[in-house]
Write a protein that holds these residues in place. Structure first.
Motif, PDB file in Angstrom:
ATOM      1  N   ILE A   1     -14.194  11.833  -7.294  1.00 47.04           N
ATOM      2  CA  ILE A   1     -13.677  13.434  -7.278  1.00 47.04           C
ATOM      3  C   ILE A   1     -12.409  13.182  -8.164  1.00 47.04           C
ATOM      4  CG2 ILE A   1     -14.837  14.324  -5.302  1.00 47.04           C
ATOM      5  CD1 ILE A   1     -12.438  13.557  -3.832  1.00 47.04           C
ATOM      6  N   GLN A   2     -11.515  14.290  -8.573  1.00 45.49           N
ATOM      7  CA  GLN A   2     -10.653  14.144  -9.413  1.00 45.49           C
ATOM      8  C   GLN A   2      -9.428  14.252  -8.297  1.00 45.49           C
ATOM      9  OE1 GLN A   2     -10.177  13.923 -12.817  1.00 45.49           O
ATOM     10  NE2 GLN A   2     -12.429  13.643 -12.511  1.00 45.49           N
ATOM     11  N   ARG A   3      -8.217  13.819  -8.794  1.00 47.38           N
ATOM     12  CA  ARG A   3      -7.045  13.758  -7.818  1.00 47.38           C
ATOM     13  C   ARG A   3      -6.556  15.273  -7.608  1.00 47.38           C
ATOM     14  NH1 ARG A   3      -2.790  10.140  -6.913  1.00 47.38           N
ATOM     15  NH2 ARG A   3      -0.922  11.315  -6.010  1.00 47.38           N
ATOM     16  N   ALA A   4      -6.651  16.263  -8.605  1.00 47.22           N
ATOM     17  CA  ALA A   4      -6.190  17.317  -8.749  1.00 47.22           C
ATOM     18  C   ALA A   4      -7.267  18.158  -7.589  1.00 47.22           C
ATOM     19  CB  ALA A   4      -6.449  18.008 -10.028  1.00 47.22           C
ATOM     20  N   ASP A   5      -8.346  17.749  -7.382  1.00 45.87           N
ATOM     21  CA  ASP A   5      -9.184  18.562  -6.382  1.00 45.87           C
ATOM     22  C   ASP A   5      -8.885  18.027  -5.075  1.00 45.87           C
ATOM     23  OD1 ASP A   5     -10.640  19.913  -8.447  1.00 45.87           O
ATOM     24  OD2 ASP A   5     -11.951  18.590  -8.772  1.00 45.87           O
TER      25      ASP A   5
ATOM     26  N   ALA B   1      -6.149  11.630   4.707  1.00 40.22           N
ATOM     27  CA  ALA B   1      -5.099  11.881   5.559  1.00 40.22           C
ATOM     28  C   ALA B   1      -4.951  10.812   6.804  1.00 40.22           C
ATOM     29  CB  ALA B   1      -5.139  13.176   6.110  1.00 40.22           C
ATOM     30  N   TYR B   2      -6.279  10.600   7.236  1.00 42.56           N
ATOM     31  CA  TYR B   2      -6.422   9.661   8.275  1.00 42.56           C
ATOM     32  C   TYR B   2      -6.282   8.360   7.896  1.00 42.56           C
ATOM     33  CZ  TYR B   2      -8.998   6.545  11.666  1.00 42.56           C
ATOM     34  OH  TYR B   2      -9.382   5.457  12.463  1.00 42.56           O
ATOM     35  N   LEU B   3      -6.312   7.776   6.760  1.00 39.64           N
ATOM     36  CA  LEU B   3      -6.216   6.667   6.594  1.00 39.64           C
ATOM     37  C   LEU B   3      -4.620   6.268   6.336  1.00 39.64           C
ATOM     38  CD1 LEU B   3      -9.117   5.856   3.703  1.00 39.64           C
ATOM     39  CD2 LEU B   3      -8.794   4.571   5.789  1.00 39.64           C
ATOM     40  N   MET B   4      -4.193   7.343   5.768  1.00 38.70           N
ATOM     41  CA  MET B   4      -2.393   7.377   5.417  1.00 38.70           C
ATOM     42  C   MET B   4      -1.971   7.184   6.807  1.00 38.70           C
ATOM     43  SD  MET B   4      -1.783   9.830   2.543  1.00 38.70           S
ATOM     44  CE  MET B   4      -2.471   9.762   0.868  1.00 38.70           C
TER      45      MET B   4
ATOM     46  N   ILE C   1       3.077  12.501   4.440  1.00 43.01           N
ATOM     47  CA  ILE C   1       1.810  12.429   4.151  1.00 43.01           C
ATOM     48  C   ILE C   1       1.159  13.649   3.471  1.00 43.01           C
ATOM     49  CG2 ILE C   1      -0.588  12.166   5.051  1.00 43.01           C
ATOM     50  CD1 ILE C   1       0.600  10.082   7.119  1.00 43.01           C
ATOM     51  N   GLY C   2       1.680  14.821   4.309  1.00 47.77           N
ATOM     52  CA  GLY C   2       1.314  16.172   4.051  1.00 47.77           C
ATOM     53  C   GLY C   2       1.749  16.408   2.262  1.00 47.77           C
ATOM     54  N   GLN C   3       3.006  16.041   2.074  1.00 43.10           N
ATOM     55  CA  GLN C   3       3.634  16.240   0.670  1.00 43.10           C
ATOM     56  C   GLN C   3       2.704  15.414  -0.264  1.00 43.10           C
ATOM     57  OE1 GLN C   3       5.862  17.998  -0.281  1.00 43.10           O
ATOM     58  NE2 GLN C   3       5.979  18.879   1.529  1.00 43.10           N
ATOM     59  N   ALA C   4       2.043  14.214   0.050  1.00 42.87           N
ATOM     60  CA  ALA C   4       1.261  13.324  -0.693  1.00 42.87           C
ATOM     61  C   ALA C   4       0.029  14.094  -1.005  1.00 42.87           C
ATOM     62  CB  ALA C   4       1.183  12.075  -0.132  1.00 42.87           C
ATOM     63  N   LEU C   5      -0.287  14.809  -0.101  1.00 43.25           N
ATOM     64  CA  LEU C   5      -1.600  15.590  -0.001  1.00 43.25           C
ATOM     65  C   LEU C   5      -1.577  16.886  -0.429  1.00 43.25           C
ATOM     66  CD1 LEU C   5      -3.252  14.071   3.162  1.00 43.25           C
ATOM     67  CD2 LEU C   5      -3.838  13.646   0.762  1.00 43.25           C
TER      68      LEU C   5
ATOM     69  N   ILE D   1       0.795  -1.038  -0.036  1.00 46.81           N
ATOM     70  CA  ILE D   1      -0.056  -0.085   0.106  1.00 46.81           C
ATOM     71  C   ILE D   1       0.804   1.162   0.027  1.00 46.81           C
ATOM     72  CG2 ILE D   1      -1.765   1.316   1.471  1.00 46.81           C
ATOM     73  CD1 ILE D   1      -2.681  -1.504   2.589  1.00 46.81           C
ATOM     74  N   THR D   2       0.525   2.269  -0.621  1.00 46.20           N
ATOM     75  CA  THR D   2       1.469   3.445  -0.811  1.00 46.20           C
ATOM     76  C   THR D   2       0.416   4.596  -0.850  1.00 46.20           C
ATOM     77  OG1 THR D   2       0.946   3.854  -3.388  1.00 46.20           O
ATOM     78  CG2 THR D   2       2.703   2.206  -2.680  1.00 46.20           C
ATOM     79  N   PRO D   3       0.879   5.853  -0.762  1.00 53.77           N
ATOM     80  CA  PRO D   3       0.008   7.068  -0.513  1.00 53.77           C
ATOM     81  C   PRO D   3      -0.799   7.226  -1.858  1.00 53.77           C
ATOM     82  CG  PRO D   3       2.423   7.528   0.341  1.00 53.77           C
ATOM     83  CD  PRO D   3       2.068   6.093  -0.193  1.00 53.77           C
ATOM     84  N   ASP D   4      -0.095   7.115  -2.862  1.00 47.87           N
ATOM     85  CA  ASP D   4      -0.846   7.039  -4.088  1.00 47.87           C
ATOM     86  C   ASP D   4      -2.030   6.070  -4.011  1.00 47.87           C
ATOM     87  OD1 ASP D   4       0.603   9.043  -5.278  1.00 47.87           O
ATOM     88  OD2 ASP D   4       2.076   7.803  -6.536  1.00 47.87           O
ATOM     89  N   SER D   5      -1.701   4.830  -3.876  1.00 51.48           N
ATOM     90  CA  SER D   5      -3.038   4.002  -3.941  1.00 51.48           C
ATOM     91  C   SER D   5      -4.122   4.257  -2.972  1.00 51.48           C
ATOM     92  CB  SER D   5      -2.476   2.553  -3.360  1.00 51.48           C
ATOM     93  OG  SER D   5      -2.103   2.633  -2.162  1.00 51.48           O
TER      94      SER D   5
END
Length: 448
Positions: free
Chosen positions: A369-373, A391-394, A405-409, A354-358
């Motif tokens: 919803i769109q990833r960019a949003d 964020a919670y799931l990560m 996590i913040g960078q991934a979001l 499992i990764t942040p992207d997944s």
């Protein structure tokens, strides 16, 4: 379902065979679990007479059932009142949620909630001295060490104690990223020497205590270093307390000006090291206790031996196990911990971790919803809630730093991630829709 409710259900199953049918229906079914104080289960009843009857006739059988069910509960306390809300009020807790403060200081991060061990005892003592006597103990106090070792916790603890002891003092906590962002915004708008520029300087200089987290982000930022240098001098000259943290020694911050290095080293340097196994176990049991859960020594040791060298990875493993306990409505055991870690890490397949992207992909698909949003800056309600759940799931399913996590979001700072994590954790307890969606999302992520 809360952990103490799960434990009570296990005890009820035992008592159906050990308590008479009349006693079970008359007394046992009327008792409601409302809290877990360490390893003491609190049961609620409405009258003193009823509580007296239970205490006289059934308390030993209740304790025996809890022991037989391997719940880890060592004692039972009876509370006479109108349920959980009444119990919390009488303990001094408000049942009405307060608005989130404008300041990012987290009230949950206190010295009492911090576990002290050989790896952080020096830092803890220095921070406590500063909090008890700001501006007169060690100035500046510079805390440094690897990511996830408790630096942010201790800095919030300093802020909380100073505010509690000296309510009139102006305490400002900010990340270095926030300081830099405020400065860049002022410069970009061409207002560095206007009233807006003065407002920026006043915000950081008209304080009694300035606490700046992650000053390693001053690296290579010459304009920010210049502004920070003058802010530091202004406060230091007025004997105002300065507390700084970084993930490395000031000399190791790339292209940090020599004059800042000498000023940082002019106070007290406090290094925090990775925790040893004993400290890890103490941290796990302390965090489990605050979550109203019982964590046996064998489970704590199992998790401690499988965690990384930081507190965040340790907390990440604990979150996974408690999450699995909640989903399965089962007490925490070594077997449950083993399965929870196996499932959350790769669902049994090491080639599909499992990764942040997944997780981002699953949340976007689930909410359409769109990833960019999702990772963008818009604050529409239909985006904010999925973003916070993401964020919670990560934090629950990944053992990575909050900064990552913040960078991934979308480049959010770790305090935003902490707020999102804590908010969703609270909503899960009181909102069945959120609880169901988080559970469905977790299953979706594990199946991918």
């Amino acid at each position: 379902m809360e952990q103490y409710e799960i434990l009570w259900e296990k005890a009820l199953a035992e008592m159906r065979t050990t308590v008479s049918t009349i006693a079970y229906s008359t007394y046992i079914t009327q008792l409601k679990p409302i809290d877990l104080e360490g390893t003491v289960l609190v049961l609620s009843t409405k009258t003193e007479m009823f509580a007296s009857e239970v205490a006289t006739r059934l308390i030993d059988k209740i304790k025996a059932a809890l022991k037989s069910a391997n719940t880890g509960v060592t004692d039972v306390k009876l509370f006479v009142g109108d349920g959980k809300d009444d119990y919390l009020r009488k303990k001094g807790f408000s049942t009405v949620k307060e608005e989130v403060e404008a300041t990012p200081i987290n009230p949950k991060y206190t010295f009492d909630a911090f576990v002290v061990g050989s790896s952080n005892r020096y830092m803890y003592a220095a921070a406590k001295a500063v909090a008890d006597n700001p501006g007169n103990a060690y100035n500046p106090l510079f805390i440094y060490g690897g990511a996830g070792l408790g630096k942010t916790h201790i800095m919030h603890a300093i802020a909380n104690q100073i505010k509690r002891n000296n309510p009139l003092l102006n305490v400002l906590y900010a990340t270095c990223e926030k300081f830099t962002s405020d400065l860049i915004t002022t410069i970009r708008q061409g207002k560095a020497y206007s009233q807006e520029g003065m407002d920026f300087r006043n915000k950081y200089r008209n304080v009694d205590v300035l606490i700046i987290d992650d000053v390693q982000f001053l690296a290579k930022k010459q304009s920010t270093q210049e502004e920070f240098f003058h802010t530091f001098n202004e406060l230091y000259g007025q004997n105002k307390q300065i507390v700084l943290s970084a993930d490395c020694h000031p000399k190791d911050i790339e292209l940090l000006s020599e004059r800042l290095i000498t000023r940082f080293e002019g106070g007290l340097m406090a290094q925090v090291l990775p925790p040893d196994v004993e400290t890890k176990i103490a941290i796990l049991q302390k965090k489990a206790e605050t979550r109203k859960c019982i964590l046996s020594l064998d489970v704590a040791l199992y998790l401690a031996e499988r965690s990384g060298n930081d507190v965040r990875s340790l907390e990440g493993l604990l979150n996974k196990v408690l999450f699995a306990s909640m989903l399965r409505e089962s007490p925490v055991t070594v077997d449950l911990a083993r399965e929870a870690i196996k499932e959350s890490s790769s669902d049994g397949n090491p080639d599909e971790a499992i990764t942040p992207d997944s997780i981002v992909e699953a949340v976007c698909s689930f909410y359409k919803i769109q990833r960019a949003d999702l990772v963008g800056k818009r604050k529409n309600k239909e985006l904010v809630e999925p973003r916070q759940i993401c964020a919670y799931l990560m934090t629950e399913m990944l053992s990575i730093p909050l900064v990552s996590i913040g960078q991934a979001l979308g480049g959010r700072d770790h305090t935003t991630v902490m707020h999102s994590r804590d908010k969703i954790a609270e909503l899960i307890k009181e909102n069945s829709r959120i609880e169901r969606e988080v559970k469905d999302l977790r299953n979706l992520i594990l199946k991918r």
